[in-house]
Scaffold this motif. Structure first.
Motif, mmCIF file in Angstrom:
data_model
loop_
_atom_site.group_PDB
_atom_site.id
_atom_site.type_symbol
_atom_site.label_atom_id
_atom_site.label_comp_id
_atom_site.label_asym_id
_atom_site.label_seq_id
_atom_site.Cartn_x
_atom_site.Cartn_y
_atom_site.Cartn_z
ATOM 1 N N HIS A 105 -7.202 15.325 -50.748
ATOM 2 C CA HIS A 105 -8.598 15.485 -51.510
ATOM 3 C C HIS A 105 -9.107 16.451 -51.541
ATOM 4 C CE1 HIS A 105 -12.171 13.605 -52.657
ATOM 5 N NE2 HIS A 105 -12.608 13.862 -51.669
ATOM 6 N N GLU A 106 -8.948 17.447 -50.439
ATOM 7 C CA GLU A 106 -9.568 18.695 -50.455
ATOM 8 C C GLU A 106 -8.851 19.832 -50.268
ATOM 9 O OE1 GLU A 106 -13.587 16.979 -48.082
ATOM 10 O OE2 GLU A 106 -12.107 17.955 -46.872
ATOM 11 N N ILE A 107 -8.941 20.834 -51.173
ATOM 12 C CA ILE A 107 -8.061 22.258 -50.988
ATOM 13 C C ILE A 107 -9.011 23.032 -50.352
ATOM 14 C CG2 ILE A 107 -6.722 23.725 -52.157
ATOM 15 C CD1 ILE A 107 -5.825 20.990 -52.247
ATOM 16 N N PHE A 108 -8.665 23.645 -49.251
ATOM 17 C CA PHE A 108 -9.303 24.777 -48.616
ATOM 18 C C PHE A 108 -8.788 26.153 -49.022
ATOM 19 C CE2 PHE A 108 -9.892 20.933 -46.244
ATOM 20 C CZ PHE A 108 -11.284 20.823 -45.908
ATOM 21 N N ASP A 109 -9.371 27.212 -48.393
ATOM 22 C CA ASP A 109 -9.155 28.446 -48.688
ATOM 23 C C ASP A 109 -7.656 28.538 -48.166
ATOM 24 O OD1 ASP A 109 -11.490 28.825 -50.055
ATOM 25 O OD2 ASP A 109 -12.321 30.001 -48.459
ATOM 26 N N GLU A 110 -7.526 28.352 -46.906
ATOM 27 C CA GLU A 110 -6.268 28.526 -46.283
ATOM 28 C C GLU A 110 -5.006 27.932 -47.201
ATOM 29 O OE1 GLU A 110 -9.312 28.642 -43.196
ATOM 30 O OE2 GLU A 110 -8.675 27.343 -44.777
ATOM 31 N N ALA A 148 -1.418 29.708 -48.760
ATOM 32 C CA ALA A 148 -0.194 29.180 -48.445
ATOM 33 C C ALA A 148 0.267 28.994 -49.899
ATOM 34 C CB ALA A 148 -0.120 28.080 -47.778
ATOM 35 N N VAL A 149 -0.185 28.395 -50.790
ATOM 36 C CA VAL A 149 0.172 27.976 -52.043
ATOM 37 C C VAL A 149 0.580 29.396 -52.896
ATOM 38 C CG1 VAL A 149 -0.438 27.511 -54.550
ATOM 39 C CG2 VAL A 149 -0.686 25.940 -52.471
ATOM 40 N N ALA A 150 -0.277 30.398 -52.873
ATOM 41 C CA ALA A 150 0.133 31.615 -53.320
ATOM 42 C C ALA A 150 1.184 32.559 -52.888
ATOM 43 C CB ALA A 150 -1.129 32.682 -53.352
ATOM 44 N N THR A 151 1.482 32.402 -51.596
ATOM 45 C CA THR A 151 2.509 33.329 -50.865
ATOM 46 C C THR A 151 3.571 32.583 -51.380
ATOM 47 O OG1 THR A 151 0.936 33.903 -49.229
ATOM 48 C CG2 THR A 151 3.430 33.821 -48.707
ATOM 49 N N GLU A 152 3.843 31.265 -51.204
ATOM 50 C CA GLU A 152 4.970 30.493 -51.779
ATOM 51 C C GLU A 152 5.333 30.749 -53.125
ATOM 52 O OE1 GLU A 152 5.260 26.495 -50.478
ATOM 53 O OE2 GLU A 152 5.526 26.859 -48.170
ATOM 54 N N GLY A 155 7.753 27.296 -45.313
ATOM 55 C CA GLY A 155 7.587 26.128 -46.103
ATOM 56 C C GLY A 155 6.301 25.327 -45.814
ATOM 57 N N SER A 156 5.649 25.010 -46.629
ATOM 58 C CA SER A 156 4.602 24.262 -46.463
ATOM 59 C C SER A 156 4.317 22.817 -47.314
ATOM 60 C CB SER A 156 3.114 24.933 -46.580
ATOM 61 O OG SER A 156 3.138 25.399 -48.035
ATOM 62 N N ARG A 171 -13.726 43.973 -46.217
ATOM 63 C CA ARG A 171 -13.551 42.746 -46.949
ATOM 64 C C ARG A 171 -12.155 42.019 -47.227
ATOM 65 N NH1 ARG A 171 -18.171 42.960 -51.228
ATOM 66 N NH2 ARG A 171 -17.163 45.063 -51.204
ATOM 67 N N GLU A 172 -11.194 43.228 -47.240
ATOM 68 C CA GLU A 172 -9.797 42.990 -47.531
ATOM 69 C C GLU A 172 -9.171 42.600 -46.233
ATOM 70 O OE1 GLU A 172 -8.326 42.391 -50.264
ATOM 71 O OE2 GLU A 172 -9.859 42.938 -51.572
ATOM 72 N N ILE A 173 -9.590 42.798 -44.879
ATOM 73 C CA ILE A 173 -9.053 42.480 -43.826
ATOM 74 C C ILE A 173 -8.431 41.270 -43.632
ATOM 75 C CG2 ILE A 173 -9.339 42.426 -41.350
ATOM 76 C CD1 ILE A 173 -10.908 44.772 -41.457
ATOM 77 N N VAL A 174 -9.084 40.190 -43.844
ATOM 78 C CA VAL A 174 -8.582 39.030 -43.595
ATOM 79 C C VAL A 174 -7.662 38.302 -44.572
ATOM 80 C CG1 VAL A 174 -9.274 36.408 -43.594
ATOM 81 C CG2 VAL A 174 -10.671 38.183 -42.289
ATOM 82 N N PRO A 175 -7.698 38.590 -45.976
ATOM 83 C CA PRO A 175 -6.629 38.229 -46.802
ATOM 84 C C PRO A 175 -5.575 39.210 -46.491
ATOM 85 C CG PRO A 175 -8.821 38.819 -48.158
ATOM 86 C CD PRO A 175 -8.981 38.960 -46.490
ATOM 87 N N THR A 176 -5.558 40.405 -46.162
ATOM 88 C CA THR A 176 -4.289 41.086 -45.774
ATOM 89 C C THR A 176 -3.721 40.549 -44.442
ATOM 90 O OG1 THR A 176 -5.485 43.220 -46.494
ATOM 91 C CG2 THR A 176 -3.414 43.590 -45.461
ATOM 92 N N SER A 177 -4.484 40.332 -43.402
ATOM 93 C CA SER A 177 -3.975 39.623 -42.261
ATOM 94 C C SER A 177 -3.275 38.269 -42.564
ATOM 95 C CB SER A 177 -5.121 39.393 -41.273
ATOM 96 O OG SER A 177 -4.785 38.460 -40.209
ATOM 97 N N LYS A 178 -3.561 37.588 -43.491
ATOM 98 C CA LYS A 178 -2.931 36.199 -43.713
ATOM 99 C C LYS A 178 -1.875 36.417 -44.501
ATOM 100 C CE LYS A 178 -7.239 33.373 -43.721
ATOM 101 N NZ LYS A 178 -8.032 32.232 -44.442
ATOM 102 N N LEU A 179 -1.684 37.588 -45.383
ATOM 103 C CA LEU A 179 -0.623 37.667 -46.077
ATOM 104 C C LEU A 179 0.441 38.068 -45.273
ATOM 105 C CD1 LEU A 179 1.084 38.108 -48.747
ATOM 106 C CD2 LEU A 179 -0.023 40.620 -48.947
ATOM 107 N N VAL A 180 0.188 39.286 -44.358
ATOM 108 C CA VAL A 180 1.121 39.468 -43.524
ATOM 109 C C VAL A 180 1.762 38.589 -42.581
ATOM 110 C CG1 VAL A 180 1.717 41.226 -41.383
ATOM 111 C CG2 VAL A 180 0.476 41.982 -43.379
ATOM 112 N N ALA A 181 0.935 37.501 -41.944
ATOM 113 C CA ALA A 181 1.233 36.457 -40.966
ATOM 114 C C ALA A 181 1.969 35.442 -41.869
ATOM 115 C CB ALA A 181 0.144 35.708 -40.688
ATOM 116 N N ASN A 182 1.869 35.019 -43.268
ATOM 117 C CA ASN A 182 2.531 34.324 -43.942
ATOM 118 C C ASN A 182 4.174 34.930 -44.246
ATOM 119 O OD1 ASN A 182 0.686 32.412 -44.221
ATOM 120 N ND2 ASN A 182 0.012 33.051 -46.095
ATOM 121 N N ILE A 183 4.134 36.234 -44.559
ATOM 122 C CA ILE A 183 5.264 36.931 -44.761
ATOM 123 C C ILE A 183 6.432 37.042 -43.723
ATOM 124 C CG2 ILE A 183 6.511 39.212 -45.606
ATOM 125 C CD1 ILE A 183 4.467 39.221 -47.729
#
Length: 517
Positions: A371-376, A380-384, A483-484, A266-278
């Motif tokens: 209006h709507e805040i999604f998981d993605e 991005a907010v957390a990474t920045e 940047g986002s 269950r940590e695969i997708v969060p780790t994937s997104k972190l690596v992609a963002n960095i």
């Protein structure tokens, strides 16, 4: 799970993954990824190449000082200086490993090393012996094993095990092998090396022909019990075997693969997104397991089948690898506890209260625009936010104005705070982004070359955040900036400043990492 049934996952995202041009990471970023890999429950984290530079040494040592639940490994060529440097870097880790290697293929020995085969064996034995005196866990790799003479491989591997190597890694360094050939090589070596039962057999496959995962799984069938891989398949040239694909193939096909991993899937997708963002290397939509379309169904026949019974068209559950079922949960009226709770569910962790506060403020600012805040968006907010807290932000964007109209040259007005002092500049450009970059350049002494400018929408809709990645090179150093923002030009300016801040400090790659398995 018995030791014979356990497949060791050796993650080399921080070492081989960083060798992707432009994927260099700061020490703080390496530690953040290492923490994510620990939550993922990888067995071994190859944190870097300590002898390559002082920065790499400090990064490996920082990971070794941080990680408590995985073995931390440092790579070293077969020479005294590299071995000693790796030993010192991993020394703080509760469990450390030195991974030493030397080339064994005829073309490498003749053209690169300019050594005779017997000299290569002696260097390997000396390196393993020296490493064994510094660390109780030593891995040996015959570089370019996939193009080496099997008879010579048997000789050097036998001597390496006798000298104290506890893991023998067989790398397909240039991605030349095909699955049946590679499986045969592993089977042949394990049968012919007299002391093969005294070491764990490992493989490290590159993806030049698109078969890194297939080669790795073929080796598992022949008794390999360690796979070297990376998050998102990141790595030199076409990349490495993708960790997520290896893990889920083994987990899904227990009928054919006689082993399993200890990975928390269950940590695969969060780790994937972190690596992609960095790293700035975004995942392609149709990428297995972690691509946004990996569990999407558009065909009416497929949708009908999944609604009736999921297993008609899905062999895995999206939730099992970390995809959320509830994708929109927060808005501008959401409080701090709801924000923190959803971040926890997504595998987003904050090490300090200050990081949480910074991320929450950025979330509230974004909620005023969307209006709507999604998981993605949260990722991005957390990474920045974490990057802003950990990195030296000596240059920040105070104000920005851009004028772009048909038939007129775009002009950007930029106000920056530079080392505590506000400065203003105006510049024209071919477009609003070009004008913004030129206005920023006019206020700073750095004259970097723009290697990459990439824009991705984080979510759907006209109010979606744009996520911008820039890659800059200056004085032999390559850095990424992210940047986002819902305004793509402001996102571009922030990404450019993020990269420039890294160039102005000690971040960025300052060494060529061209040697490795």
């Amino acid at each position: 799970m018995s030791e014979a049934d356990r497949l060791i996952i050796f993650d080399t995202t921080l070492r081989d993954g960083e060798q992707s041009p432009g994927a260099s990471m700061t020490r703080e970023e390496k530690v953040r990824i290492a923490r994510a890999l620990q939550r993922l429950r990888v067995d071994v984290i190859e944190a870097g190449f300590p002898a390559a530079s002082q920065g790499d040494f400090e990064s490996v040592r920082a990971v070794a000082e941080t990680i408590t639940e995985a073995r931390v490994c440092g790579l070293a060529r077969a020479n005294e200086q590299d071995i000693d440097r790796a030993g010192a870097a991993v020394a703080p880790a509760p469990a450390g490993r030195i991974h030493t290697f030397i080339a064994t293929s005829p073309v490498h020995m003749e053209k690169k090393l300019q050594l005779q085969p017997d000299e290569v064996i002696e260097r390997a034995v000396t390196a393993v012996d020296r490493a064994r005196n510094l660390c109780d866990d030593v891995e040996f790799s015959p570089e370019d094993a996939g193009r080496s003479d099997p008879e010579f491989l048997c000789r050097i591997i036998e001597r390496a095990i006798a000298a104290g190597a506890t893991t023998i890694n067989i790398p397909d360094t240039v991605g030349y092998n095909l699955p049946t050939q590679f499986a045969g090589l592993i089977r042949d070596l394990r049968e012919r090396v007299p002391n093969s039962d005294r070491a764990v057999w490992s493989v490290h496959c590159h993806n030049d022909l698109g078969v890194a995962v297939a080669n790795s799984l073929a080796a598992v069938r022949e008794g390999a019990r360690q796979i070297e891989c990376t998050i998102n398949g990141l790595g030199e040239r076409a990349g490495n075997a993708a960790l997520e694909e290896i893990v889920m193939a083994v987990r899904t096909r227990q009928d054919d693969l006689p082993c399993d991993t200890r990975i928390e899937t269950r940590e695969i997708v969060p780790t994937s997104k972190l690596v992609a963002n960095i790293t700035g290397f975004q995942v392609q939509p149709n990428k297995a397991i972690v691509g946004i379309n990996a569990f999407a169904h558009e065909s009416g026949i497929h949708q009908d089948g999944v609604l009736k019974h999921r297993e008609t068209y899905e062999i895995m559950r999206a939730e099992d690898v970390g995809w959320g079922t509830n994708r929109m949960v927060l808005g501008k009226h959401s409080g701090r506890n709801a924000f923190r709770s959803r971040c926890d569910e997504l595998g987003i962790r904050f090490e300090t209260a200050a990081q949480l506060n910074e991320a929450f403020q950025r979330f509230k600012d974004l909620a005023d625009k969307k209006h709507e805040i999604f998981d993605e968006d949260l990722q991005a907010v957390a990474t920045e936010a974490v990057a802003a807290m950990e990195e030296d932000q000596s240059v920040t964007l105070v104000a920005f104005r851009c004028c772009s109209e048909t038939g007129e040259t775009p002009v950007a007005d930029v106000t920056l705070e530079i080392d505590g002092e506000e400065r203003h500049n105006q510049a024209a450009g071919d477009g609003p982004v070009d004008a913004a970059f030129k206005a920023i350049d006019g206020l700073l002494d750095v004259r970097a070359e723009l290697l990459l400018y990439s824009v991705n929408n984080i979510t759907s809709g006209t109010d979606a955040q744009g996520e911008v990645t820039v890659r800059l090179e200056w004085g032999g150093r390559v850095v990424n900036g992210q940047g986002s923002d819902t305004d793509i030009v402001i996102a571009s300016a922030n990404a450019y400043l993020n990269a420039l801040n890294r160039l102005r400090t000690t971040g960025g790659r300052t060494h060529p990492q061209t040697d490795g398995v």
